[in-house]
Enzyme design. Structure first.
Site, PDB file in Angstrom:
ATOM      1  N   LYS A 201     -24.623 -14.061  39.028  1.00  0.00           N
ATOM      2  CA  LYS A 201     -24.010 -14.827  40.117  1.00  0.00           C
ATOM      3  C   LYS A 201     -24.945 -14.965  41.296  1.00  0.00           C
ATOM      4  CE  LYS A 201     -19.068 -13.965  39.420  1.00  0.00           C
ATOM      5  NZ  LYS A 201     -17.852 -13.356  39.997  1.00  0.00           N
TER       6      LYS A 201
ATOM      7  N   LYS B  98     -19.532 -18.336  26.877  1.00  0.00           N
ATOM      8  CA  LYS B  98     -18.163 -17.903  27.175  1.00  0.00           C
ATOM      9  C   LYS B  98     -17.385 -19.013  27.871  1.00  0.00           C
ATOM     10  CE  LYS B  98     -17.578 -15.397  31.105  1.00  0.00           C
ATOM     11  NZ  LYS B  98     -17.313 -14.329  32.084  1.00  0.00           N
TER      12      LYS B  98
ATOM     13  N   LYS C 187     -14.245 -20.116  34.046  1.00  0.00           N
ATOM     14  CA  LYS C 187     -13.788 -21.051  35.075  1.00  0.00           C
ATOM     15  C   LYS C 187     -14.953 -21.501  35.951  1.00  0.00           C
ATOM     16  CE  LYS C 187     -12.465 -17.240  37.892  1.00  0.00           C
ATOM     17  NZ  LYS C 187     -11.481 -16.208  37.818  1.00  0.00           N
TER      18      LYS C 187
HETATM   19  P1  AMP Z   1     -11.943 -13.868  35.052  1.00  0.00           P
HETATM   20  O1  AMP Z   1     -11.532 -15.241  34.689  1.00  0.00           O
HETATM   21  O2  AMP Z   1     -13.411 -13.657  34.972  1.00  0.00           O
HETATM   22  O3  AMP Z   1     -11.308 -13.399  36.335  1.00  0.00           O
HETATM   23  O4  AMP Z   1     -11.369 -12.916  33.917  1.00  0.00           O
HETATM   24  C1  AMP Z   1     -10.056 -12.393  33.837  1.00  0.00           C
HETATM   25  C2  AMP Z   1      -9.885 -11.623  32.544  1.00  0.00           C
HETATM   26  O5  AMP Z   1     -10.061 -12.499  31.420  1.00  0.00           O
HETATM   27  C3  AMP Z   1     -10.928 -10.511  32.352  1.00  0.00           C
HETATM   28  O6  AMP Z   1     -10.327  -9.413  31.694  1.00  0.00           O
HETATM   29  C4  AMP Z   1     -11.977 -11.139  31.486  1.00  0.00           C
HETATM   30  O7  AMP Z   1     -12.698 -10.209  30.736  1.00  0.00           O
HETATM   31  C5  AMP Z   1     -11.130 -12.034  30.581  1.00  0.00           C
HETATM   32  N1  AMP Z   1     -11.887 -13.217  30.123  1.00  0.00           N
HETATM   33  C6  AMP Z   1     -12.418 -14.188  30.920  1.00  0.00           C
HETATM   34  N2  AMP Z   1     -13.039 -15.131  30.181  1.00  0.00           N
HETATM   35  C7  AMP Z   1     -12.875 -14.750  28.881  1.00  0.00           C
HETATM   36  C8  AMP Z   1     -13.277 -15.330  27.639  1.00  0.00           C
HETATM   37  N3  AMP Z   1     -13.940 -16.470  27.593  1.00  0.00           N
HETATM   38  N4  AMP Z   1     -12.953 -14.672  26.498  1.00  0.00           N
HETATM   39  C9  AMP Z   1     -12.264 -13.504  26.536  1.00  0.00           C
HETATM   40  N5  AMP Z   1     -11.852 -12.924  27.677  1.00  0.00           N
HETATM   41  C10 AMP Z   1     -12.145 -13.527  28.838  1.00  0.00           C
END
Ligand code: AMP
Ligand code: TRP
Length: 343
Positions: A114, A205, A208
């Site tokens: 980041k 991956k 967002k």
């Molecule tokens: P975030 O969107 O980064 O705040 O992630 C929120 C939760 O979703 C966390 O536990 C991440 O590890 C999980 N997560 C986010 N993106 C993925 C993805 N592409 N595949 C699996 N888990 C995800």
């Protein structure tokens, strides 16, 4: 042995959670409530590590809460709360930051990625200490340590493994230095859904911040665009529906999503689709995702229409969480050597 505990958090930084969040983490949040004492937190303190417009942050915090409820987080069984409502998160983060090495924090790959992307001038110190705040989120809800301590688990996707490792290191270091205080938590990562990938870039991956709109599937997405995204998902050369992470990352991702949603497995799906084309798989998968997300979207919208109810649920959750967090902090302050306050 007391009831096993589980804690997790998610940032309120988007207008919708996405399919990766849902399969990688949030679905497990819901399932684990059945046999765990659960603490689930919307992490607004983490959100402000990058600039947020205040009104938008408030709106997204409610939206995140409504989506979690709509997915099945049950406020009667679990503590569902907003991180900034429980002041102890910031307090423990400070103490943990004082036992974290500068180099140790600097090795976190999410920070490196980041901050490289943003440039150092735009990178806050808060983004650097983000994983320490995450460790505090978790360790505040430790069960009582000792021989009969129950399991303590953190359901997340694969991208959080390194942050969980740091949390474990800090728990062990604190225990070693000050006496047994924290149960060392474990990451709860389901292998088959640990990393859902981008529909347009199936080796990356679904994210967002990094995915293009066509590559990311939102929980709140309308059915029309959702179907289109699956129909246009990048697939691989060849025609056979067969998982192969190296050679066919696109089809492999679609199969993983379908297996997770219809509770089958990849070999079974390969058999079911033998002789059929990619188009049929995509069409069926779009239907399956819509069947899952439509009721969640509708419930979210209904919940958002009743502000009072959302606020009451969050107040109840913060009350439950604060009870546990305050107890942990009393022990922590004493262990560290802070003078108790009379009265
Ligand atoms: P975030 O969107 O980064 O705040 O992630 C929120 C939760 O979703 C966390 O536990 C991440 O590890 C999980 N997560 C986010 N993106 C993925 C993805 N592409 N595949 C699996 N888990 C995800
Ligand atoms: N860093 C996590 C993410 O980006 C969010 C998070 C904050 C979290 N605190 C947590 C996850 C505590 C699990 C436990 O997804």
């Amino acid at each position: 042995m007391s009831t096993p505990r589980v804690l997790s958090g998610i940032q309120p930084t988007a207008d919708s959670f996405h399919l990766g969040n849902y399969l990688g983490a949030l679905r497990q949040w819901v399932a684990l409530q059945d046999d765990h004492e659960a603490f689930y937190c919307v992490v607004d303190l983490h959100a402000i590590t990058v600039e947020q417009a205040p009104e938008l942050l408030r709106r997204r915090t409610k939206l995140a809460t409504a989506q979690l409820l709509a997915m099945g987080v049950d406020p009667e069984r679990s503590a569902l709360f907003v991180q900034s409502h429980v002041r102890e998160h910031s307090e423990l983060a400070w103490i943990l930051s004082c036992i974290t090495g500068f180099g140790e924090a600097g090795r976190m790959t999410q920070f490196k990625d980041k901050s490289t992307k943003q440039g150092s001038a735009a990178t806050s110190v808060g983004l650097f200490t983000y994983p320490i705040l995450q460790a505090a989120d978790i360790l505040l809800y430790t069960p009582s340590p000792g021989e009969h301590a129950p399991p303590f688990q953190v359901p997340v996707g694969e991208d959080q493994r390194q942050h969980l490792e740091l949390t474990r290191t800090l728990a062990q270091r604190f225990n070693h230095r000050y006496g047994d205080t924290f149960v060392v938590p474990e990451a709860y990562i389901l292998k088959n859904t640990a990393k859902i990938t981008d529909l347009q870039e199936p080796t990356a991956k679904m994210s967002k911040s990094a995915s293009s709109p066509a590559g990311i599937v939102d929980v709140m997405e309308a059915p029309g665009p959702l179907r289109k995204k699956f129909m246009r998902a990048v697939t691989d050369t060849g025609t056979e529906i067969k998982a192969d992470l190296e050679g066919k990352p696109g089809i492999t991702n679609l199969l993983a999503i379908m297996a997770a949603l219809d509770h089958s497995n990849v070999p079974e799906l390969e058999q079911r689709y033998a002789g059929q084309g990619y188009g049929q798989l995509k069409k069926d998968l779009a239907e399956l995702v819509m069947d899952t997300f439509t009721p969640i979207r509708e419930r979210t919208e209904a919940l958002l229409a009743d502000d009072r109810q959302l606020e009451a649920i969050l107040a109840q959750g913060a009350g439950k969480a604060r009870g546990v967090a305050a107890q942990t902090m009393e022990v922590v302050r004493d262990r560290v050597g802070f003078l108790g306050r009379a009265g």
